[in-house]
Design an enzyme around this catalytic site. Structure first.
Site, PDB file in Angstrom:
ATOM      1  CG  ASP A   1      -3.478  -2.625   4.099  1.00 48.61           C
ATOM      2  OD1 ASP A   1      -4.671  -2.770   3.784  1.00 48.61           O
ATOM      3  OD2 ASP A   1      -2.614  -2.316   3.280  1.00 48.61           O
ATOM      4  CG  HIS A   2      -2.762  -6.574   1.965  1.00 45.32           C
ATOM      5  ND1 HIS A   2      -3.415  -7.616   1.347  1.00 45.32           N
ATOM      6  CD2 HIS A   2      -3.376  -5.446   1.527  1.00 45.32           C
ATOM      7  CE1 HIS A   2      -4.372  -7.149   0.568  1.00 45.32           C
ATOM      8  NE2 HIS A   2      -4.373  -5.827   0.672  1.00 45.32           N
TER       9      HIS A   2
ATOM     10  CE1 TYR B   1      -4.206  -4.690  -5.172  1.00 44.92           C
ATOM     11  CE2 TYR B   1      -3.450  -2.845  -6.513  1.00 44.92           C
ATOM     12  CZ  TYR B   1      -4.230  -3.339  -5.482  1.00 44.92           C
ATOM     13  OH  TYR B   1      -5.049  -2.488  -4.770  1.00 44.92           O
TER      14      TYR B   1
ATOM     15  CG  ASP C   1      -2.662 -10.808   0.544  1.00 38.90           C
ATOM     16  OD1 ASP C   1      -2.229  -9.976  -0.264  1.00 38.90           O
ATOM     17  OD2 ASP C   1      -3.487 -10.541   1.451  1.00 38.90           O
TER      18      ASP C   1
ATOM     19  CG  ASP D   1      -4.450  -7.980  -2.830  1.00 35.75           C
ATOM     20  OD1 ASP D   1      -5.391  -8.788  -2.742  1.00 35.75           O
ATOM     21  OD2 ASP D   1      -4.572  -6.768  -2.590  1.00 35.75           O
TER      22      ASP D   1
ATOM     23  CG  ASN E   1      -8.369  -7.412  -4.188  1.00 36.69           C
ATOM     24  OD1 ASN E   1      -8.663  -7.146  -3.024  1.00 36.69           O
ATOM     25  ND2 ASN E   1      -7.658  -6.600  -4.951  1.00 36.69           N
TER      26      ASN E   1
ATOM     27  CG  ASP F   1      -1.939   1.162   1.158  1.00 38.90           C
ATOM     28  OD1 ASP F   1      -2.222   1.660   0.049  1.00 38.90           O
ATOM     29  OD2 ASP F   1      -2.402   1.582   2.228  1.00 38.90           O
TER      30      ASP F   1
ATOM     31  CD  GLU G   1      -2.951  -0.854  -2.896  1.00 37.68           C
ATOM     32  OE1 GLU G   1      -3.772   0.079  -2.929  1.00 37.68           O
ATOM     33  OE2 GLU G   1      -3.089  -1.859  -2.167  1.00 37.68           O
TER      34      GLU G   1
END
Length: 276
Positions: A264-265, A127, A239, A166, A168, A9, A44
């Site tokens: 977050d991740h 991503y 992920d 990621d 998603n 991020d 990201e």
């Protein structure tokens, strides 16, 4: 061989920011460096174009002995959006490709896939586009999923594949804390889950689930905007490290790394019995 993958991020914020979050991210960079991985994949990155000299200097300080390659979002896509990067040992010399897969809208220009080709296998990261608020991008996302699966199949027809990123999507109900409330949420729609099933059925293994078939309560993402998400373990596993099925028995470990209070991740680690 040890590999790390992480949606960070914003690389710029992580390397040059002064916030508490930036400091937490840099501390995790040092933890990852201490693990001495062979390859590190970032998603990201949100770089405007190329890493600046300051970015490169900080990366070289934290990760000495690694080569960086990247792919940033370019017009007509938004700048400082999406993006991917690899760090790999200087002693390696992979062929680097930035594939165009025939995705809809500007997805092919958003820097979402980066691939390293080694003599006996591919390492690739993704991503995956989010379906968005109100699922406004779900139709395009389904086309993306088809094109991405076809891309991995083309790679796998040549040599085995190790894919991370990621994605998603939380594949099964045990992959998120509150499945009953999220069947119409981006990342857990029937369509997204079915496309992930199709990806696995095309010859790929979810390494975490391969080693931990019934594990619950283990997640890779916690909502940054929900202050209690991590404290309450209210997360999603979106992920993944995937491998071609013929590599599944070579996987030694597939796990999430602790990020302390940072939401977050989480970085994800793969240990696999392969030599570059």
């Amino acid at each position: 061989m040890k590999l790390i993958s992480w949606n960070i991020d914003s690389l710029n914020a992580a390397l040059t920011g002064t916030s508490t979050r930036a400091e937490e991210t840099r501390a995790l960079f040092h933890q990852i460096a201490d693990l001495d991985p062979d390859i590190i994949a970032f998603q990201e990155t949100k770089l405007r174009k190329d890493p600046t000299k300051k970015h490169r200097d900080v990366l070289a300080e934290i990760f000495p002995g690694y080569t960086a390659v990247w792919r940033s979002s370019v017009e007509p896509a938004r700048k400082s959006y999406a993006g991917t990067m690899y760090l790999y040992r200087d002693s390696y010399s992979p062929v680097v490709t930035r594939p165009v897969i025939g995705a809809p809208s500007t997805m092919d220009q958003e820097g979402r896939i980066l691939t390293l080709e080694f003599p006996h296998f591919f390492v690739t990261e993704v991503y995956t586009p989010n379906s968005g608020n109100g699922l406004k991008r779900l139709a395009d996302r389904q086309i993306w999923d088809d094109r991405y699966r076809e891309y991995l199949q083309r790679l796998a027809a040549d040599k085995p594949v190790i894919a991370s990123g990621d994605f998603n999507v939380a594949h099964q109900e045990i992959d998120l804390a509150h499945p009953d409330n999220n069947h119409h949420s981006a990342g857990f729609t029937d369509e997204e889950r079915e496309h992930f099933t199709q990806l696995l059925d095309a010859g790929f293994t979810d390494t975490f689930r391969h080693l931990n078939p019934q594990a619950t309560g283990i997640y890779s993402w916690f909502a940054q905007r929900v202050r209690t998400s991590k404290k309450n373990n209210s997360g999603w596993r979106i992920d993944y490290w995937l491998v071609s099925n013929q590599l599944a028995d070579k996987v030694q470990e597939s796990k999430m790394l602790d990020t302390g209070e940072r939401r977050d991740h989480l970085p994800i680690e793969l240990d696999i019995d392969l030599i570059i």
